[in-house]
Design an enzyme around this catalytic site. Sequence first.
Site, short mmCIF file in Angstrom:
data_model
loop_
_atom_site.label_atom_id
_atom_site.label_comp_id
_atom_site.label_asym_id
_atom_site.label_seq_id
_atom_site.Cartn_x
_atom_site.Cartn_y
_atom_site.Cartn_z
N SER A 51 -9.77 -0.84 6.91
CA SER A 51 -9.29 -0.73 5.49
C SER A 51 -8.71 -1.92 4.91
O SER A 51 -8.27 -1.82 3.66
CB SER A 51 -8.41 0.50 5.49
N SER A 54 -9.75 1.54 2.68
CA SER A 54 -8.93 2.36 1.92
C SER A 54 -7.84 1.37 1.18
O SER A 54 -7.49 2.20 0.27
CB SER A 54 -8.43 3.42 2.75
N LYS A 69 0.84 -1.27 0.08
CA LYS A 69 0.11 -0.08 0.06
C LYS A 69 0.90 1.32 0.08
O LYS A 69 1.94 1.38 0.59
CB LYS A 69 -0.87 -0.09 1.22
N1 GLN Z 1 -13.34 3.88 6.62
C1 GLN Z 1 -12.50 4.31 7.53
C2 GLN Z 1 -12.17 5.58 7.44
O1 GLN Z 1 -12.36 5.98 6.57
C3 GLN Z 1 -11.47 3.21 7.72
C4 GLN Z 1 -10.19 3.92 7.04
C5 GLN Z 1 -8.82 3.10 7.53
O2 GLN Z 1 -9.18 1.97 8.12
N2 GLN Z 1 -8.00 3.32 7.16
O3 GLN Z 1 -11.81 6.24 8.39
#
Ligand code: GLN
Length: 479
Positions: free
Chosen positions: A178, A154, A79
């Site tokens: 995410s 994400s 990532k």
């Molecule tokens: N959907 C969550 C957010 O927008 C999770 C994001 C993440 O785990 N990086 O914060």
Amino acid sequence: MMSLCDKTAAELHDMLMKRQCSAKEVLEDVVKRAESVQRKLNCYITYNENSLKQAEEADRMLAAGEGVTMLTGIPIAVKDNISTKGLRTTCASKMLEKYIPPYDATVIERLKAAGAVITGKTNMDEFAMGSASDTGIFGRVVNPIKEGFSAGGSSGGSAAAAASGAAVLALGSDTGGSVRQPASFCGIVGFCPSYGSVSRYGLIAFASSLDRIGSFGKNVSDTYFLHNIINGYDAKDVTSVRKNFSSELKDTLNGTRIGIPKEIFDSYMSEEVEGCISNALRIMEKSGAKLVTVSIPSVRDAVKAYYIISSAEASSNLARYDGVRYGHRSADASDISELYKKSRTEGFGVEVKRRIMLGTFALSEGYSDAYYKRAAVLRSRLCREYDEAFQHCDIIASPVYPDASISFSEPHKLTDLYSADIFTVPSSLAELPAISIPCGKSNDGFPVGLQLIGRKYDDGTVFNTAYGFELSGGTYGQY
Ligand code: GLN
């Protein structure tokens, strides 16, 4: 014959050991696949120009029998918020569009030492803020199962790459779901470790008390191999813990007490998701697990606490991007305060700005008691409720996400996206290990993930239970 890039890491390891293929051939096949799917899926931001050299080094290790691990010669996607020395790391943000880290994250050092091959850096939501991999500057990541739908977020790029053969394994980050949610959407396994068990050194911070580096694989054992290499104490991360992690996967379904939190199952989820989860629970029961009802009332308020705490921490972490030290610098500022203002205005996207504003507000004088402190109190209460629930069970089961997919053509309300994090953020706030494993499909053919959550530092039981589920024929993902 099945392409090399579609095989599991375990199968490839076996072939590499028997000299039925070389690391170079495996990489070439993965790169070929990546190039053919990239246009459609948009899963990579940057390819690693040194990957061929790394594959040749892996072949040398294999030939000499030196330091060979399960990951030697295995192509892994990373990532784009995990620092890679000499390889651009953007967080999918204009702010870091040209940033080339001068050092490797600890997880990258460990992958390199293990002889792994890094394919490239994957697309994501900007600074990991989002659920559909659609907030970054490089465009959205498309689900390999169907065009027009999100790969999840994400870490959507990592999940889509591992699911489509554009990588064999992948690393993501999980702050509030995410890794687990894109794994669920793409039909693969995604693991989020206990907080502190994988070093965050070199992971570009979103919300430091929640951020974790997680692993993706096509099945439980592949995911386990990757986690096994990156996990472990690191003096460079003050929150890193010394904990032993079992070195062998065991099927432990028989006698395992699986907790079913009633507040979770009272929450909204689509009929299809509910059907898949109920079926998964039946399969585990048939294989000897015992289902027990537990109660974790604070999960109902976990989304609110999560968005306050994570945004508060983000507002502080992202203050470092001021246009002075590194990152985007505005070209036309006449004094220092204008430089800060313009660099940040130009460098950050809408979602990141929203979170910085929300977080700054929640921490500001006169409001922090009403928001930040209350969220912190809720977080402690939630931890106590998990402790109490784990007196009666070994693992807690839940869905990963209320729906099987997110469509790009139906505009979703932001607040709906936030509230849909209800199943993943509670264990994030409580620092618990959790896995997403495919357990069925929606009518449209989208995979559905089952989430298994363990006690803090009991990452082994999470893997073992997921493995038991997989062996009992529970999975209906891509593989
Ligand atoms: N959907 C969550 C957010 O927008 C999770 C994001 C993440 O785990 N990086 O914060």
